[in-house]
Design a protein around this motif. Structure first.
Motif, mmCIF file in Angstrom:
data_model
loop_
_atom_site.group_PDB
_atom_site.id
_atom_site.type_symbol
_atom_site.label_atom_id
_atom_site.label_comp_id
_atom_site.label_asym_id
_atom_site.label_seq_id
_atom_site.Cartn_x
_atom_site.Cartn_y
_atom_site.Cartn_z
ATOM 1 N N ASP A 216 1.791 -0.785 14.985
ATOM 2 C CA ASP A 216 1.025 -1.770 13.939
ATOM 3 C C ASP A 216 1.180 -2.993 13.992
ATOM 4 N N TYR A 219 -0.224 -7.413 11.282
ATOM 5 C CA TYR A 219 -0.080 -8.963 10.701
ATOM 6 C C TYR A 219 -0.003 -9.919 11.764
ATOM 7 N N SER A 247 -5.714 -4.273 10.914
ATOM 8 C CA SER A 247 -6.392 -4.465 9.593
ATOM 9 C C SER A 247 -6.934 -5.867 9.305
ATOM 10 N N SER A 249 -6.790 -6.805 6.109
ATOM 11 C CA SER A 249 -6.071 -7.094 4.669
ATOM 12 C C SER A 249 -5.522 -8.112 4.710
HETATM 13 N N1 PLP Z 1 0.940 -1.739 8.070
HETATM 14 C C1 PLP Z 1 1.894 -2.327 7.304
HETATM 15 C C2 PLP Z 1 3.030 -2.774 8.279
HETATM 16 C C3 PLP Z 1 1.615 -3.110 6.106
HETATM 17 O O1 PLP Z 1 2.618 -3.674 5.640
HETATM 18 C C4 PLP Z 1 0.690 -2.828 5.358
HETATM 19 C C5 PLP Z 1 0.349 -3.371 4.002
HETATM 20 O O2 PLP Z 1 1.227 -3.786 3.107
HETATM 21 C C6 PLP Z 1 -0.399 -1.887 5.775
HETATM 22 C C7 PLP Z 1 -0.272 -1.310 7.248
HETATM 23 C C8 PLP Z 1 -1.572 -1.626 5.205
HETATM 24 O O3 PLP Z 1 -2.531 -2.120 5.589
HETATM 25 P P1 PLP Z 1 -4.030 -1.671 4.911
HETATM 26 O O4 PLP Z 1 -4.378 -2.746 3.661
HETATM 27 O O5 PLP Z 1 -5.339 -2.040 6.183
HETATM 28 O O6 PLP Z 1 -4.162 -0.371 4.621
#
Ligand code: PLP
Length: 408
Positions: A216, A219, A247, A249
């Motif tokens: 993952d 970030y 992501s 995000s």
């Molecule tokens: N992975 C991690 C480690 C996260 O902290 C977060 C969200 O806080 C996500 C994934 C989720 O991301 P998304 O908004 O793309 O679903």
């Protein structure tokens, strides 16, 4: 009578954020004059950048015309976005990822959770401790986690790898075998990153054991040091053992807009099957794609203006992280992370428990934190601070914590 998935009954309540909210509201109920600053929020606060909103406006207008209307799109994402991702997130960093290996989705949370669909329920799962709770809970729902012990705060079939100050928050590959391994760098919640050598050790472990690394890197945009890898695929051998989640995000403020993607390399095969084909089958069956308008917005992140604008927002959060790290440095508190990540992981003073320190900071400084114990047993004795707030609030919060620690 219908049988339910009884694994759901074993799940502990999602205690962490609701308990944080409950304690803040109880405190403000008793102290209505208190102005609480939340260094606990995991959501971004900067608005979408103009390049993204303009692209989305154009896409909305297109959708209102007969020629420009888009109905169901390709479940894997439109070629314009998959090609932009392959080029700008990978090829530019010297990593060869083909558009067919990229699956656009509504975010990394869904993909991290859904990926379990393509794996058997008897695989042994390894997670870091502390950990982003989605990896744990989705495996528990699938029946891979065994039984939950309230007392120990852990599942008996999961392999937890402690990540604490003493090992630099780095999970070394264990002596035991694990088939599915969740790694998250830059890490939520510790803010730690992994070096090339550290990731290579995991890639070698996974290839030797026939395991799969679920990496993952939601970030990665926060990495500042040039020698820190942004992708597991920068590591030799990863194409035969890893899947990566990304992501928009935190990179581009898409927490409410929803867009992310998952990379499954063509060479990754297990049990005689290509995992790219299994994930494609899963997605085309259960998912109908990300809205055209959102994908146009995501593609705009890769234009020269889009890139410059999102880097400005990331720079804003990075400065907050720096304010927190530097502001707390002289206080005697031990601070980790916050250099290549939006999270600062703070060791509580004098052996205070996470919740005890949460209450203390809330009361003395009117600042909300996130107790580390909520992310796993090894998070006890830490709290997480985030850099996603406003600059002035962040500065004030740090000042208040400093004053409180000095007994003010
Ligand atoms: N992975 C991690 C480690 C996260 O902290 C977060 C969200 O806080 C996500 C994934 C989720 O991301 P998304 O908004 O793309 O679903």
């Amino acid at each position: 009578m219908v049988k339910i998935n009884e694994n759901y009954l074993k799940l502990p309540g999602s205690y962490l954020f609701s308990e944080v909210a409950r304690r803040i509201s109880a405190y403000t109920g008793a102290h209505p004059e208190a102005k609480i600053i939340k260094l606990s929020i995991g959501d971004v606060t900067r608005p979408l950048v103009p390049a993204v909103t303009q692209a989305m406006h154009r896409a909305v207008d297109e959708m209102g015309t007969a020629e420009g209307f888009h109905g169901y799109g390709p479940e894997q994402g439109y070629p314009f976005l998959r090609e932009a991702i392959a080029r700008f997130d990978y090829a530019e960093r010297g990593v060869d990822i083909q558009p067919e290996e990229i699956f656009v989705s509504d975010g990394a949370k869904s993909d991290c959770g859904n990926i379990g669909d393509i794996f058997g329920t008897d695989n042994r799962v390894a997670v870091c401790d502390p950990v982003y709770p989605v990896y744990v809970d989705t495996n528990a729902m699938a029946g891979r986690a065994g039984e939950y012990s309230q007392q120990q705060g852990r599942w008996d079939r999961l392999l937890y790898i402690p990540c604490v100050a003493e090992n630099g928050f780095y999970p070394a590959p264990p002596a035991e075998r694990a088939e599915l391994i969740y790694l998250c760098f830059p890490n939520n919640p510790t803010g730690a990153v992994a070096t090339r050598e550290q990731l290579k050790a995991w890639v070698d472990y996974a290839n030797a054991n026939g395991s799969v690394i679920l990496f993952d890197s939601a970030y990665e945009a926060f990495i500042t040091r040039p020698d820190i890898p942004h992708s597991i695929f920068e590591i030799e051998g990863a194409r035969t053992c890893a899947i990566e989640f990304r992501s928009f995000s935190k990179t581009a403020g898409f927490t409410g807009t929803r867009c992310g993607y998952t990379v499954v390399p063509m060479e990754l095969e297990r049990g005689g099957a290509r995992l790219n084909s299994l994930w494609n089958r899963r997605q085309t069956t259960k998912f109908n794609g990300v809205p055209y308008v959102v994908q146009r917005g995501a593609a705009a992140v890769y234009t020269p203006e889009g890139r410059a604008q999102i880097m400005e927002n990331i720079g804003y959060y990075r400065r907050n992280a720096q304010v927190i790290r530097e502001g707390l440095a002289g206080t005697g508190l031990e601070c980790f992370g916050g250099v290549d990540a939006p999270y600062i992981w703070l060791r509580t003073p004098e052996g205070m428990g996470s919740w005890e320190f949460f209450d203390w900071v809330l009361d003395r400084a009117n600042v909300a934190t996130t107790p580390g114990a909520g992310f796993g047993p090894s998070g006890e004795g830490y709290v997480r601070l985030t850099a996603f707030g406003g600059a002035e609030d962040t500065r004030q919060a740090v000042e208040r914590i400093r004053t409180a620690l000095q007994g003010g």
